[in-house]
Design an enzyme around this catalytic site. Structure first.
Site, mmCIF file in Angstrom:
data_model
loop_
_atom_site.group_PDB
_atom_site.id
_atom_site.type_symbol
_atom_site.label_atom_id
_atom_site.label_comp_id
_atom_site.label_asym_id
_atom_site.label_seq_id
_atom_site.Cartn_x
_atom_site.Cartn_y
_atom_site.Cartn_z
ATOM 1 N N SER A 173 7.445 -0.776 9.068
ATOM 2 C CA SER A 173 7.458 0.460 10.067
ATOM 3 C C SER A 173 7.057 0.083 11.468
ATOM 4 O O SER A 173 6.104 -0.855 11.719
ATOM 5 C CB SER A 173 6.656 1.379 9.510
ATOM 6 O OG SER A 173 7.240 2.167 8.340
ATOM 7 N N ARG A 199 -0.805 -3.164 9.932
ATOM 8 C CA ARG A 199 0.564 -2.899 10.092
ATOM 9 C C ARG A 199 0.639 -1.417 10.559
ATOM 10 O O ARG A 199 0.056 -0.549 10.836
ATOM 11 C CB ARG A 199 1.199 -2.792 8.572
ATOM 12 C CG ARG A 199 0.551 -1.791 7.523
ATOM 13 C CD ARG A 199 1.236 -2.157 6.167
ATOM 14 N NE ARG A 199 0.768 -1.431 5.022
ATOM 15 C CZ ARG A 199 -0.168 -1.863 4.234
ATOM 16 N NH1 ARG A 199 -0.703 -3.056 4.440
ATOM 17 N NH2 ARG A 199 -0.777 -1.102 3.151
ATOM 18 N N ASP A 200 2.070 -1.226 11.265
ATOM 19 C CA ASP A 200 2.400 0.091 11.667
ATOM 20 C C ASP A 200 1.784 0.588 13.065
ATOM 21 O O ASP A 200 1.285 1.396 13.262
ATOM 22 C CB ASP A 200 2.141 1.193 10.527
ATOM 23 C CG ASP A 200 2.735 0.951 9.186
ATOM 24 O OD1 ASP A 200 3.572 -0.147 8.905
ATOM 25 O OD2 ASP A 200 1.931 1.436 8.513
ATOM 26 N N TRP A 256 13.052 0.373 -3.896
ATOM 27 C CA TRP A 256 12.453 -0.311 -2.976
ATOM 28 C C TRP A 256 12.706 -1.920 -2.768
ATOM 29 O O TRP A 256 12.555 -2.377 -3.894
ATOM 30 C CB TRP A 256 11.035 0.036 -2.710
ATOM 31 C CG TRP A 256 10.371 -0.625 -1.493
ATOM 32 C CD1 TRP A 256 10.152 0.015 -0.235
ATOM 33 C CD2 TRP A 256 9.636 -1.703 -1.237
ATOM 34 N NE1 TRP A 256 9.474 -0.882 0.601
ATOM 35 C CE2 TRP A 256 9.013 -1.707 -0.035
ATOM 36 C CE3 TRP A 256 9.482 -2.900 -2.404
ATOM 37 C CZ2 TRP A 256 8.265 -3.080 0.338
ATOM 38 C CZ3 TRP A 256 8.671 -4.168 -1.715
ATOM 39 C CH2 TRP A 256 8.179 -4.289 -0.639
ATOM 40 N N ASP A 279 -3.126 4.597 2.067
ATOM 41 C CA ASP A 279 -2.389 3.656 1.138
ATOM 42 C C ASP A 279 -2.825 4.178 -0.497
ATOM 43 O O ASP A 279 -2.009 3.746 -1.439
ATOM 44 C CB ASP A 279 -2.601 2.162 1.291
ATOM 45 C CG ASP A 279 -1.493 1.445 0.603
ATOM 46 O OD1 ASP A 279 -0.556 1.778 0.281
ATOM 47 O OD2 ASP A 279 -1.676 0.271 0.347
ATOM 48 N N ASN A 327 12.664 5.026 2.988
ATOM 49 C CA ASN A 327 11.284 5.530 2.890
ATOM 50 C C ASN A 327 10.953 5.835 4.266
ATOM 51 O O ASN A 327 11.541 6.622 5.015
ATOM 52 C CB ASN A 327 10.171 4.611 2.241
ATOM 53 C CG ASN A 327 10.230 3.189 2.520
ATOM 54 O OD1 ASN A 327 11.171 2.396 2.140
ATOM 55 N ND2 ASN A 327 9.126 2.796 2.830
ATOM 56 N N ASP A 328 9.872 5.163 5.188
ATOM 57 C CA ASP A 328 9.301 5.776 6.234
ATOM 58 C C ASP A 328 10.417 6.060 7.305
ATOM 59 O O ASP A 328 11.290 4.892 7.751
ATOM 60 C CB ASP A 328 8.299 4.796 6.829
ATOM 61 C CG ASP A 328 7.186 4.274 5.663
ATOM 62 O OD1 ASP A 328 7.271 4.653 4.587
ATOM 63 O OD2 ASP A 328 6.527 3.330 6.103
ATOM 64 N N GLN A 341 13.207 3.009 7.001
ATOM 65 C CA GLN A 341 13.013 1.959 5.999
ATOM 66 C C GLN A 341 14.141 2.239 5.273
ATOM 67 O O GLN A 341 14.250 3.015 4.531
ATOM 68 C CB GLN A 341 11.586 1.766 5.422
ATOM 69 C CG GLN A 341 10.375 1.777 6.377
ATOM 70 C CD GLN A 341 10.325 0.533 6.774
ATOM 71 O OE1 GLN A 341 9.735 -0.191 6.147
ATOM 72 N NE2 GLN A 341 10.872 0.108 8.057
#
Length: 526
Positions: A169, A232-233, A133, A311, A108-109, A125
């Site tokens: 991430s 996050r991130d 996932w 999100d 993913n990311d 990711q």
């Protein structure tokens, strides 16, 4: 042998606007690039099987959702329908040859992209164990040209208490002294989201094969008032006039999406800013926040872009505005086009994007994750899931002065080995025109349409966005290209323009669309 297998692939052109007498015409040009795969031979093979619906369906298990940190895999148009019973042979042609993706399993990311000692790096990711996932690590690949990639060993494993439930991430920061620092989100043994520091073990290694996690991680934990799973991130850091670095981190408070700002001098000790960088009520959790300058009129005249991956909707939104360094806040130029309620960064299946500044060629490069539209059932059968977009350059649109312009990096030209050109092709209302391009399995299409707008009678109805798909006809189209189509057009993917009614000043609104509803088996259509 099926005689259809001897036919060269063709590109059909679809549905131009209709014409009427007594009209005033305007000439308009619409240009787009579509990087896609045309696999005519496999599609013809699919047609020849003609399976029945009862004997060839697979029920789709409940897709992973927001609670597990990843968007649903099911096609939004067909989420409650049965999945076609794909065979391994049918699935094998779906693997791309242009876009980056790992050799197998889930991705993913994009994370921490950078240019270092002659190599472009991208981390991502990655689940090394399955095509769904979970068990998120950081995969790692390098390239000389952003097009041809070498797979490297996994850079970061979830092997410490502060990231045992996922190395999530993060972003890279290159310091003036040549050091590289990587901040990333870890999901702890208690499922709390914290920020961690990592750095290369050997800066003399241009491939940056080995990474060290800071011994006293985490360097940041959720502040008071912020939920343990709403932090996050971290972004790439930027330098302020007070000789401190700043980062911003995505979060939410109730239903308000926001970005927190922290200052640091050593990337170990941080002070939280009194103000949010920005917040927008009703947008929910902001993930993968990105914040960077774009030149408006030279290097000393800049605006700042704020991007958030929402999100709740799994869509990337951005806005352009003004950054106030004195208190580290940002204000959009147009409040009606704020983050989450205005421009999307991409209008397809696209999420968790990340930019970096390429100091080698003085440009900003954009990555984005494409989660595809097939089901987890199909992903498990084919053994891989997801891909990254072709890297794009990002610039300020000096014509509209309201939005960004993306374009594939110039290196993509190296993939073009031959071409077929068609000029003056007339596509009449309601028609499909095949173009013989010769044999091809990977195709880059550059199409330019000249259209006629109706001034007096309009389209007969208001056309908003992409309408109800490619079959939603009006006086203004839609028109475009049919990709991945079989000879009888029972299966196809329209990539098309959809125009709104013209306004009093003769202008119109144009949407660039993809209709996924007819890609799937003819059994699902009436």
């Amino acid at each position: 042998m099926n005689p259809d297998l001897e036919h060269a692939p063709q590109i059909p052109l679809l549905n131009p606007p209709t014409g009427e007498s007594g009209r005033r015409t305007q000439k308009g040009t619409l240009v787009f690039i579509v990087l896609m795969s045309l696999f005519a031979l496999i599609i013809v093979n699919l047609q020849s099987h003609e399976p029945s619906l009862e004997n060839n369906i697979t029920l789709i298990p409940k897709a992973r959702g927001v609670a597990e940190g990843v968007s649903a895999k099911s096609n939004p148009y067909l989420s409650h329908k049965a999945s076609y019973n794909w065979t391994n042979a049918m699935l094998s042609w779906q693997r791309t040859a242009f876009h980056f993706q790992p050799q197998r399993n889930w991705m993913n990311d994009p994370n921490g992209p950078l240019f270092y000692m002659g190599w472009y790096h991208v981390f991502y990711q990655y689940n090394p164990d399955s095509a769904v996932w979970g068990n998120i690590t950081w995969g790692h690949a390098v390239s000389r040209d952003l097009i041809h990639w070498l797979y490297l060993p996994i850079a970061l494993f979830p092997d410490k208490w502060f990231d045992v439930n996922g190395v999530w991430s993060g972003s890279a920061t290159l310091l003036p002294d040549g050091k590289i620092l990587m901040l990333y989100t870890g999901s702890t043994d208690q499922n709390v989201q914290v920020q961690n520091l990592a750095y290369p073990a050997n800066l003399s290694d241009p491939l940056l094969l080995d990474w060290v996690k800071y011994a006293d991680n985490p360097v940041l934990a959720p502040p008071p008032g912020i939920g343990p799973k709403d932090f996050r991130d971290p972004t790439t850091a930027w330098f302020g006039p007070d000789e401190k670095w700043r980062i911003t981190i995505g979060s939410k408070l109730n239903g308000t999406g926001l970005s927190l700002v922290y200052k640091t001098q050593d990337f170990i000790h941080y002070e939280q800013n009194d103000h949010y960088l920005h917040q927008v009520p009703g947008t929910g959790m902001w993930e993968c926040v990105d914040f960077y300058p774009v030149s408006v009129n030279g290097p000393n005249d800049v605006k700042h872009v704020l991007k958030a991956s929402l999100d709740d909707t799994k869509v990337d939104h951005y806005a352009i505005g003004t950054y106030f360094i004195e208190n580290d806040t940002w204000v959009p130029d147009n409040p009606h086009e704020d983050v989450g309620i205005g421009f999307k960064l991409d209008y397809g299946r696209y999420y968790a994007s990340k930019t970096f500044y390429d100091q080698h060629k003085n440009r900003r490069i954009l990555w984005g994750w494409i989660n595809e539209s097939d089901s987890e059932t199909a992903d498990l059968k084919k053994g891989w899931a997801s891909l990254q977009t072709i890297p794009r350059t990002v610039v300020f649109d000096k014509k509209t002065r309201t939005n960004l312009v993306h374009w594939p990096v110039e290196e993509v030209e190296s993939l073009r080995l031959g071409s077929s050109e068609f000029e003056g092709v007339v596509v009449k209302p309601g028609s499909v025109v095949p173009l013989d391009i010769g044999p091809a399995t990977q195709l880059d299409v550059f199409a330019e349409f000249e259209i006629e707008f109706l001034a007096s009678k309009g389209s007969g109805k208001d056309n908003i966005g992409c309408g109800n798909g490619a079959v939603d006809r009006s006086a203004l189209g839609p028109f475009g290209i049919l990709a991945i189509a079989d000879d009888h057009l029972s299966e196809l993917t329209p990539i098309y323009f959809h125009l709104s009614s013209t306004t009093k000043d003769g202008s119109s609104t144009t949407s660039f669309c993809v209709d996924e509803t007819r890609y799937y088996s003819f059994h699902l259509l009436t």
